[in-house]
Design an enzyme around this catalytic site. Structure first.
Site, PDB file in Angstrom:
ATOM      1  N   HIS A 122       1.042  -1.362  -0.399  1.00  0.00           N
ATOM      2  CA  HIS A 122       0.193   0.030  -0.291  1.00  0.00           C
ATOM      3  C   HIS A 122       0.881   1.364   0.156  1.00  0.00           C
ATOM      4  O   HIS A 122       1.686   1.497   0.385  1.00  0.00           O
ATOM      5  CB  HIS A 122      -1.368   0.065   1.388  1.00  0.00           C
ATOM      6  CG  HIS A 122      -2.272  -1.063   1.046  1.00  0.00           C
ATOM      7  ND1 HIS A 122      -3.360  -1.042   0.816  1.00  0.00           N
ATOM      8  CD2 HIS A 122      -2.179  -2.235   1.608  1.00  0.00           C
ATOM      9  CE1 HIS A 122      -4.230  -1.789   0.504  1.00  0.00           C
ATOM     10  NE2 HIS A 122      -3.147  -2.512   1.043  1.00  0.00           N
ATOM     11  N   LYS A 189      20.469 -12.982   4.545  1.00  0.00           N
ATOM     12  CA  LYS A 189      21.846 -13.404   3.040  1.00  0.00           C
ATOM     13  C   LYS A 189      21.885 -14.850   3.121  1.00  0.00           C
ATOM     14  O   LYS A 189      21.537 -15.129   3.427  1.00  0.00           O
ATOM     15  CB  LYS A 189      22.462 -12.177   4.650  1.00  0.00           C
ATOM     16  CG  LYS A 189      22.586 -10.710   4.499  1.00  0.00           C
ATOM     17  CD  LYS A 189      23.595 -10.368   5.276  1.00  0.00           C
ATOM     18  CE  LYS A 189      23.450  -8.916   5.922  1.00  0.00           C
ATOM     19  NZ  LYS A 189      23.823  -8.282   6.563  1.00  0.00           N
TER      20      LYS A 189
END
Length: 204
Positions: A122, A189
């Site tokens: 949004h 990661k």
């Protein structure tokens, strides 16, 4: 001009048709759409299974496909209201997963429990308007073949995960993950990569 183009070009007509399809104040299709339209519009592959308590908020104006031998477990929610959801063959969508399009899942993708995969955001730039009322922004999520996503992970909009990648439990994926890698953490990661010469997963 096609019927769809005519409807989209006329705001009043578009609002009327939208009201016929979408339940008021709820992001799910009306029952008549679920019963009499979606079964003829959306494709489900042979031996695919949607468990009884799964919630398919799929609409006829965007694509939804479920491949052969794929399963959507109980309490999962699939929503194609703002973008297509395309699920490949032999895919497992685990308990309480939430998938909001646009999303593509390749073949043999394995999703554990409580995973959120959302191609929707949004807007929030205008502080005088609640984010709920601002324009939505969508970005395609693509999860390629043979990917395993651990429980309680989140995949954010616009992400691509390469084939045979592993996403550790509880990870938040905010950047693309290359193929044949293991990624963990918030933000996720890469910690391992498969070495084809040695035939083993090695730390990076």
């Amino acid at each position: 001009m096609s019927l769809a183009s005519t409807i989209k070009s006329n705001p009043g007509l578009k609002k009327f048709v939208h009201g016929l399809i979408v339940s008021k104040r709820r992001s799910e299709p009306r029952r008549w759409v679920k019963w009499f339209v979606n079964p003829f519009v959306h494709k489900r592959g042979k031996n695919s299974l949607v468990k009884f308590y799964a919630r398919l908020d799929v609409f006829p104006f965007n694509d939804f496909r479920l491949g052969e031998n794929s399963i959507i477990e109980d309490f999962a929610v699939i929503n194609n209201g703002v973008g297509a959801v395309l699920v490949g063959n032999n895919v497992g969508i685990g308990l309480s997963n939430v998938i909001i399009g646009p999303v593509i899942l390749g073949n043999y993708v394995m999703l554990a429990q409580n995973i959120v995969i959302s191609g929707l955001n949004h807007g929030f730039e205008d502080v005088t308007i609640p984010p709920r009322l601002q324009k939505v922004v969508t970005k395609q999520i693509t999860i390629n073949d043979n990917v395993w996503v651990g429980a309680n992970s989140s995949i954010t909009a616009g992400i691509t995960i390469g084939k045979n990648a592993i996403i550790g439990a509880g990870s938040v994926v905010t950047k693309d993950i290359p193929e044949y890698c293991v990624a963990v953490g918030n933000p996720a990661k890469v910690i391992k990569k498969y070495n084809f010469e040695t035939g083993s997963w090695e730390r990076v």
